[in-house]
Scaffold this active site. Structure first.
Site, PDB file in Angstrom:
ATOM      1  N   TYR A 253      42.470  49.200  43.234  1.00 31.47           N
ATOM      2  CA  TYR A 253      41.772  47.929  43.349  1.00 31.47           C
ATOM      3  C   TYR A 253      42.016  47.383  44.746  1.00 31.47           C
ATOM      4  O   TYR A 253      43.139  47.384  45.224  1.00 31.47           O
ATOM      5  CB  TYR A 253      42.288  46.928  42.307  1.00 31.47           C
ATOM      6  CG  TYR A 253      41.700  45.539  42.415  1.00 31.47           C
ATOM      7  CD1 TYR A 253      42.480  44.454  42.818  1.00 31.47           C
ATOM      8  CD2 TYR A 253      40.357  45.288  42.118  1.00 31.47           C
ATOM      9  CE1 TYR A 253      41.943  43.170  42.917  1.00 31.47           C
ATOM     10  CE2 TYR A 253      39.805  44.004  42.201  1.00 31.47           C
ATOM     11  CZ  TYR A 253      40.614  42.952  42.607  1.00 31.47           C
ATOM     12  OH  TYR A 253      40.084  41.679  42.710  1.00 31.47           O
TER      13      TYR A 253
ATOM     14  N   LYS B  68      49.496  38.704  49.980  1.00 29.74           N
ATOM     15  CA  LYS B  68      50.694  38.426  49.185  1.00 29.74           C
ATOM     16  C   LYS B  68      51.911  38.076  50.031  1.00 29.74           C
ATOM     17  O   LYS B  68      51.995  36.981  50.587  1.00 29.74           O
ATOM     18  CB  LYS B  68      50.939  39.608  48.241  1.00 29.74           C
ATOM     19  CG  LYS B  68      49.744  39.851  47.305  1.00 29.74           C
ATOM     20  CD  LYS B  68      49.985  40.979  46.345  1.00 29.74           C
ATOM     21  CE  LYS B  68      48.731  41.416  45.638  1.00 29.74           C
ATOM     22  NZ  LYS B  68      48.313  40.521  44.545  1.00 29.74           N
TER      23      LYS B  68
ATOM     24  N   ASP C 229      45.734  50.252  52.068  1.00 26.33           N
ATOM     25  CA  ASP C 229      45.684  48.906  51.492  1.00 26.33           C
ATOM     26  C   ASP C 229      47.097  48.575  51.020  1.00 26.33           C
ATOM     27  O   ASP C 229      47.521  48.991  49.945  1.00 26.33           O
ATOM     28  CB  ASP C 229      44.681  48.855  50.333  1.00 26.33           C
ATOM     29  CG  ASP C 229      44.647  47.469  49.716  1.00 26.33           C
ATOM     30  OD1 ASP C 229      43.747  47.209  48.874  1.00 26.33           O
ATOM     31  OD2 ASP C 229      45.511  46.638  50.058  1.00 26.33           O
TER      32      ASP C 229
HETATM   33  P1  KE4 Z   1      43.451  39.037  46.778  1.00 26.54           P
HETATM   34  O1  KE4 Z   1      42.031  38.867  47.249  1.00 26.54           O
HETATM   35  O2  KE4 Z   1      43.595  38.818  45.290  1.00 26.54           O
HETATM   36  O3  KE4 Z   1      44.457  38.234  47.606  1.00 26.54           O
HETATM   37  O4  KE4 Z   1      43.859  40.581  47.063  1.00 26.54           O
HETATM   38  C1  KE4 Z   1      43.054  41.597  46.532  1.00 26.54           C
HETATM   39  C2  KE4 Z   1      43.872  42.867  46.451  1.00 26.54           C
HETATM   40  C3  KE4 Z   1      43.669  43.853  47.402  1.00 26.54           C
HETATM   41  N1  KE4 Z   1      44.375  45.002  47.378  1.00 26.54           N
HETATM   42  C4  KE4 Z   1      45.310  45.224  46.433  1.00 26.54           C
HETATM   43  C5  KE4 Z   1      46.075  46.512  46.442  1.00 26.54           C
HETATM   44  C6  KE4 Z   1      45.565  44.247  45.431  1.00 26.54           C
HETATM   45  O5  KE4 Z   1      46.505  44.486  44.486  1.00 26.54           O
HETATM   46  C7  KE4 Z   1      44.843  43.047  45.442  1.00 26.54           C
HETATM   47  C8  KE4 Z   1      45.043  41.965  44.390  1.00 26.54           C
HETATM   48  N2  KE4 Z   1      46.028  42.233  43.400  1.00 26.54           N
HETATM   49  C9  KE4 Z   1      45.814  41.563  42.136  1.00 26.54           C
HETATM   50  C10 KE4 Z   1      46.917  42.032  41.188  1.00 26.54           C
HETATM   51  N3  KE4 Z   1      46.738  43.375  40.781  1.00 26.54           N
HETATM   52  C11 KE4 Z   1      45.799  40.080  42.274  1.00 26.54           C
HETATM   53  C12 KE4 Z   1      45.932  39.325  40.969  1.00 26.54           C
HETATM   54  C13 KE4 Z   1      44.650  38.649  40.609  1.00 26.54           C
HETATM   55  O6  KE4 Z   1      43.559  39.259  40.751  1.00 26.54           O
HETATM   56  O7  KE4 Z   1      44.735  37.481  40.161  1.00 26.54           O
END
Ligand code: KE4
Length: 425
Positions: free
Chosen positions: A142, A265, A237
């Site tokens: 993801y 994060k 990523d």
């Molecule tokens: P954000 O746009 O949510 O800050 O980041 C997206 C993203 C990009 N790449 C990786 C590897 C990620 O894990 C994420 C977002 N992680 C999720 C948890 N698996 C965020 C939690 C959520 O969607 O509320």
């Protein structure tokens, strides 16, 4: 005192699904979500005053533990100077210099406001740099919710992707190709099936969005070699892995140099920050220096930069934090491994450093297909048991547990005792 149930009843009237990010709705575990009121160290408290040992950690940012004093005091002080200027600030220079000086493969960096934005921008940059359109991603990885990343594997391995969400046009999906995680042959086939068309391969160097899945020996090295052979960029990523698996992230831990890396994060210390960076010859194509456009009103926001820089400095200047995270991971995840063996439960666990996932399947989980053999109802029972006994886990089988520096041995042993009781039950 208001309750989580009362808040959710109100929330669903004014926020889609009652939440600002779907996973928080607890749908896959069939419960009403807990509304969190405050946090400190390894703990969160819900609005009813129930305390939980927290393994979400805001999905990764709270690596030092919640409410870290150094980060909090820096932010409180910065607020006195104003919240946002929409103008260049010294803080942005300092955090960019700090990262470029301390992370070898980052020669230049651009701040944005989320991991999604970091990935979206990095892929546009890869396309601008190579003049190519196609992107290879991996099933089960993801990368945020930009259109070209909300794509599922097409019918055949060589076919273009299909939209993974309503609202994603076919046109967006057609340039996203999906390979198998840990399956270098599938990557090779996509490169050979799309000669001279692949701009980049984007990968979670340690997957954490199908649950934690480690790269097989040689997988990351193979991706590096294939990208070099075919003139594509390798994008790590590291939104989850960055500054967590080591200060230099998975790139440092596995000794692989990506061309571009995305962060989120931890880099924001709990504030909304994402970033992308890497080779200066690539990054120099970003507007206003070059022709690849990207912008953001709150990019480099002084309060967010203050939180991020305070957290990164603490992590960089005190390497003992990473020693503790390794020890804590071994204690907790190694302990879970032992409990699974002793109980004979149909579970397996993958872990590295301070992240791990317990899968409710007897299979070894090495990719998306094996992850999906997990019994999500069994996971939901586990989740509910742990929540009722004071432990806040990610409300999905396909997420990770995050240990922070604030999780001491007593907290970890308390967690193991609860898991033991569940598995024995
Ligand atoms: P954000 O746009 O949510 O800050 O980041 C997206 C993203 C990009 N790449 C990786 C590897 C990620 O894990 C994420 C977002 N992680 C999720 C948890 N698996 C965020 C939690 C959520 O969607 O509320």
């Amino acid at each position: 005192m208001t309750t989580s149930a009362e808040l959710m009843a109100r929330a669903v009237k004014v926020i889609p699904g009652g939440v600002n990010s779907p996973v928080r709705a607890f749908q896959s575990v069939g419960l009403n979500p807990r509304f969190i009121d405050r946090a400190d160290g390894p703990y969160v408290w819900d609005v009813e005053g129930n305390r939980y040992i927290d393994y979400i950690g805001s999905w990764g940012p709270m690596i030092l533990g919640h409410n870290d004093q150094a980060v909090r005091e820096a932010v409180q002080k910065a607020c006195e100077r104003g919240m946002s200027f929409g103008a260049a600030t010294e803080l942005e220079v300092r955090i960019a210099e700090f990262i470029c000086e301390t992370v070898p493969h980052v020669e230049m960096i651009r701040m944005v406001n989320s991991g999604t934005e970091a990935v979206m921008s990095a892929l546009r940059l890869a396309r601008g740099f190579t003049g190519r359109d196609k992107i290879i991603k991996f099933a089960g990885n993801y990368h945020g919710h930009s259109d070209c990343m909300l794509v599922e594997a097409g019918s055949g391995v060589l076919t273009a992707g299909v939209p993974g969400s309503a609202g994603v046009p076919e046109g967006c999906a057609q340039d996203t190709l999906t390979a198998g995680y840990n399956d270098l042959e599938s990557v090779k086939a996509l490169f050979e099936g799309n000669p001279g068309q692949v701009a980049a391969v984007i990968v979670e160097p340690v997957a954490a969005n199908m649950g934690v899945v480690l790269p097989a020996p040689g997988f990351l090295e193979g991706l590096r070699a294939l990208c070099d052979e075919h003139g594509a960029l390798l994008v790590f990523d590291e939104v989850i892995c960055g500054f967590r698996l080591a200060y230099g992230g998975a790139a440092q831990r596995f000794g692989i140099t990506p061309d571009l890396v995305t962060y989120g994060k931890i880099i924001g210390g709990g504030m909304p920050v994402g970033a992308f960076g890497g080779r200066v010859d690539i990054m120099s194509l970003m507007a206003p220096a070059g022709p690849v456009y990207q912008a953001g009103t709150l990019s480099g926001n002084p309060i967010a930069m203050t939180a991020g820089l305070a957290q990164l400095r603490e992590l960089h200047d005190h390497p003992e934090h990473y020693e503790r995270l390794e020890q804590a991971g071994e204690r907790l995840y190694g302990g879970i491994e032992r409990l699974i063996r002793q109980s004979g439960a149909p579970c397996t666990i993958n872990h590295i450093g301070s992240i791990g996932s317990t899968f409710f399947t007897s299979k070894q989980v090495t990719d998306y297909a094996s992850a999906k053999t997990s019994d999500t109802d069994a996971f939901a029972r586990y989740f509910r048991y742990m929540l009722e006994h004071g432990f806040s886990l990610a409300p999905s089988q396909f997420e990770a547990m995050f240990i922070s520096c604030a999780h001491d041995d007593a907290v970890l042993d308390e967690t193991l005792a609860a898991i033991d009781a569940f598995l024995q039950g």
